[in-house]
Design an enzyme around this catalytic site. Structure first.
Site, PDB file in Angstrom:
ATOM      1  N   CYS A 260       0.992   1.287   7.893  1.00  0.00           N
ATOM      2  CA  CYS A 260       0.698   1.692   6.390  1.00  0.00           C
ATOM      3  C   CYS A 260      -1.137   1.802   6.259  1.00  0.00           C
ATOM      4  O   CYS A 260      -1.587   3.037   5.754  1.00  0.00           O
ATOM      5  CB  CYS A 260       1.016   0.397   5.336  1.00  0.00           C
ATOM      6  SG  CYS A 260       0.244  -1.021   5.709  1.00  0.00           S
TER       7      CYS A 260
ATOM      8  N   HIS B  85       0.279  -4.802   2.545  1.00  0.00           N
ATOM      9  CA  HIS B  85       0.648  -3.330   2.553  1.00  0.00           C
ATOM     10  C   HIS B  85       0.045  -2.405   1.781  1.00  0.00           C
ATOM     11  O   HIS B  85      -0.473  -2.982   0.728  1.00  0.00           O
ATOM     12  CB  HIS B  85       2.202  -3.508   2.334  1.00  0.00           C
ATOM     13  CG  HIS B  85       2.669  -2.001   2.214  1.00  0.00           C
ATOM     14  ND1 HIS B  85       3.075  -1.328   3.671  1.00  0.00           N
ATOM     15  CD2 HIS B  85       3.592  -1.266   1.653  1.00  0.00           C
ATOM     16  CE1 HIS B  85       3.622  -0.339   3.487  1.00  0.00           C
ATOM     17  NE2 HIS B  85       3.975  -0.182   2.405  1.00  0.00           N
TER      18      HIS B  85
ATOM     19  N   HIS C 273       3.474   6.211   1.796  1.00  0.00           N
ATOM     20  CA  HIS C 273       3.223   5.350   2.482  1.00  0.00           C
ATOM     21  C   HIS C 273       4.082   5.259   3.664  1.00  0.00           C
ATOM     22  O   HIS C 273       5.071   5.974   4.018  1.00  0.00           O
ATOM     23  CB  HIS C 273       3.623   3.782   1.715  1.00  0.00           C
ATOM     24  CG  HIS C 273       4.898   3.571   1.541  1.00  0.00           C
ATOM     25  ND1 HIS C 273       5.532   2.211   1.671  1.00  0.00           N
ATOM     26  CD2 HIS C 273       5.934   4.121   1.260  1.00  0.00           C
ATOM     27  CE1 HIS C 273       6.802   2.020   1.644  1.00  0.00           C
ATOM     28  NE2 HIS C 273       7.203   3.323   1.157  1.00  0.00           N
TER      29      HIS C 273
END
Length: 167
Positions: A79, A127, A139
């Site tokens: 990510c 994240h 993402h």
């Protein structure tokens, strides 16, 4: 009847004068700033910068590439690697980890999130994705998955830790 920013309210017993909407807004903003509530008055929605627009384009070009922990492209991504790579290609250097990326830029409220803003999740945060507008983000989700566009609803909406404008 209006007098010095107040509108006359005919009330049975008090003759109370209520502040006009603009005066009420100014008083509320002053109170929030005096209390140090900077998150409450975070950056307003603004058109995405050229860097943010370009970063979004670079990230969207990676849709379908595999997730790999610690990868920062161009063949696979995690990510924060996707964010670092996309913004780097757009001309803006960002740190490699979500923790360090979260310290960059300006905080933005959910209501004011714009295309290219970084959306962080979970504690840490651990994240990150790139906001696309219209309630979506791009993402690199997790092992076994690929870079993808998802809706920022339900599960994701419940786990947002913050949004930052870096572009």
């Amino acid at each position: 009847m209006t007098t010095y920013g107040y509108e006359k309210i005919t009330h049975r017993s008090t003759g109370f004068r209520r502040p006009r909407p603009l005066v009420r807004a100014a008083v509320l903003l002053s109170a929030l700033l005096a209390l140090g509530a900077t998150e409450a008055v975070a950056a307003p929605a603004a058109p995405a910068s050229t860097v943010a627009r370009n970063a979004v384009g670079h990230a969207l070009d990676q849709v379908g590439k595999p997730y790999r922990y610690g990868a920062d492209g161009p063949d696979s991504f995690d990510c924060s690697g996707l964010v670092t790579w996309a913004y780097g290609k757009a001309g803006r250097s960002l740190p490699r980890t979500t923790y360090d990326q979260y310290r960059q830029g300006t905080p933005v409220s959910r209501a004011n999130a714009a295309r290219g803003d970084l959306v962080f999740f979970y504690s840490g945060p651990s994240h990150v994705g790139i906001h696309l507008g219209d309630g979506r983000m791009v993402h690199a989700p997790s092992s076994g998955k690929r870079v993808q566009v998802v809706r920022l609803a339900d599960y994701y909406a419940d786990h947002i830790a913050g949004i930052r404008r870096v572009g």
